[in-house]
Enzyme design. Structure first.
Site, short mmCIF file in Angstrom:
data_model
loop_
_atom_site.label_atom_id
_atom_site.label_comp_id
_atom_site.label_asym_id
_atom_site.label_seq_id
_atom_site.Cartn_x
_atom_site.Cartn_y
_atom_site.Cartn_z
N LYS A 17 7.07 28.63 10.08
CA LYS A 17 5.70 28.19 10.27
C LYS A 17 5.56 27.77 11.72
O LYS A 17 6.53 27.34 12.37
CB LYS A 17 5.31 27.03 9.34
N THR B 106 10.11 23.15 17.87
CA THR B 106 8.67 23.32 17.94
C THR B 106 8.04 24.12 16.80
O THR B 106 6.96 24.64 16.96
CB THR B 106 8.24 23.92 19.28
N ASN C 215 -7.99 21.63 17.26
CA ASN C 215 -7.27 20.40 17.62
C ASN C 215 -8.17 19.20 17.89
O ASN C 215 -7.68 18.06 17.89
CB ASN C 215 -6.37 20.68 18.83
#
Length: 412
Positions: A186, A197, A407
């Site tokens: 993922k 990360t 975001n």
């Protein structure tokens, strides 16, 4: 959710790996009804290796995995991996480790194995206590549904802002039999070196000791998962874990210099590279997949610095998003990198097209041709420094307004 335009046509048909079973469930960690927990049971005698984020604020589950991998495991002990999405269990104080202990302890009890062999990962929002009771509540059901065929559902369970599940596989010839390798990952945002990360789990039926597996894994990381970036932000939480069950008919990989060992490592690299590229292709808001190819640098360090400086430049990435052939931004990113460069030896290319060299744009430069190239879904930006023999390729994506949309309200 709109699927990335760079997504593969479908999830690959991953081979079952003897000695590994999967199950997934909807625990409601963040969203009701969403599959958000994955469990993998690994047969006794398996070798486990891992690489983790280097963040100084890494999550409790990362610290716990690192501590457990440093322990010497009994030869015939099984292992398990439990993963949740929706909550990173990072920057949660002492309660973070308590949640890890609750979850891994419940798995250990349900599967009758030591807690030291249960590895956990969490991904999602930082700074919120993990609702571990919700995860513990579904563990019994997970253990009852374990199946060798459950890997695709497991890949879906670990997604956060991903738009598609990611899988890859390879099959190589060992001594006396085939060796299978299958992996899931993922990753979409908060993607930058240094490892990991993202969440990545790779399973193989190879016979190999933990130390040899770890050596192979560690030396393949820099050119795969440490060579990608979406937004230059290293995660607090994520991990790459490889499990080798030893169930293949092939002989044990005992000599890393042997042909079977080289074939296996090449297969492992292939799976790692495939998954790494899929993560970039699913970068939040991405519409372009971009290779930054730096050649003839003075040193490997300089090649890496320049490649990442270009790959992480918001000016370069927004120009790519707008299909603007603004090679001047590439020049600027080379200059700010801190690596050695010489204006009059520098050559900039878009694909096979040289756009600038010898301190100026090429005499036959065509803005129309360069702009036409930028309309491709996959791009190569080449930088020839003309100073040495070192080279480096890294992969990134463009930066679109969709990245901001995702975001700006991630916690909402």
């Amino acid at each position: 959710m709109t699927i990335s335009p760079l997504a593969p046509a479908k999830f690959p048909d991953l081979p079952e790996i003897a000695g590994v079973e999967f199950a997934s469930a909807a625990a409601g960690v963040k969203y009701a009804g969403r599959t958000d927990v994955m469990l993998a049971r690994i047969a006794p005698g398996a070798s486990i290796a891992g690489v983790f984020t280097t963040s100084s604020t890494r999550a409790a589950c990362v610290l716990d995995c690192q501590e457990k991998l440093a322990m010497r495991a009994p030869a015939e002990t099984g292992a398990a991996i439990i993963v949740n999405s929706g909550n990173a269990n990072a920057f949660t104080g002492k309660s973070g480790q308590e949640s890890v202990d609750k979850v891994t302890g419940a798995v250990a009890e349900a599967l009758d194995m030591p807690i030291s062999r249960v590895f956990s990962s969490s991904t999602g929002v930082i700074g919120e206590p993990l609702p571990h009771d919700k995860i513990v509540a579904v563990i019994d059901g997970l253990t009852q549904r374990l199946s060798p065929a459950g890997i695709e559902d497991a890949a879906r369970a670990i997604m956060t802002t991903d738009t598609y599940p990611k899988g890859a596989f390879a099959e190589v010839q060992g001594e006396g039999g085939k060796i299978k390798i299958a992996g899931i990952a993922k990753g979409s945002g908060m993607i930058a070196p240094n490892m990991a990360t993202m969440l990545v789990y790779i399973f193989t039926d190879a016979k190999i000791t933990p130390s040899r597996l770890q050596k192979m894994l560690s030396r393949q990381v820099d050119d795969t998962f440490n060579a990608i970036t979406v937004d230059s932000d290293t995660s607090t939480s994520d991990a790459l874990i490889v499990a080798a069950t030893g169930k293949s008919d092939a002989a044990e990989i005992a000599d890393l210099r042997s042909e079977p060992a080289k074939a296996f490592e090449a297969g492992l690299r292939e799976v790692m590279m495939d998954l790494a590229h899929q993560v970039v292709k699913d970068g939040e808001g991405a519409t372009k997949f971009v290779e930054i190819r730096v050649t003839r640098a003075r040193s490997n360090e300089d090649a890496h610095k320049i490649a990442m400086s270009i790959a992480n430049s918001p000016l370069v990435k927004t120009a790519i998003a707008g299909e603007d052939a603004n090679w001047g931004r590439v020049v600027a990113a080379v200059g700010k990198s801190g690596a050695e460069a010489d204006r009059d030896k520098l050559k900039i290319s878009f694909g096979d097209m040289v756009v600038a060299e010898k301190g100026w744009r090429v005499p036959d430069y065509s803005e129309e041709a360069a702009s036409a190239y930028m309309k491709n879904d996959e791009l190569v930006i080449g930088v020839d420094l003309g100073l040495g023999r070192a080279s480096k390729s890294v992969w990134t994506c463009d930066l679109t307004h969709r990245y901001i949309d995702i975001n700006a309200d991630y916690r909402s």
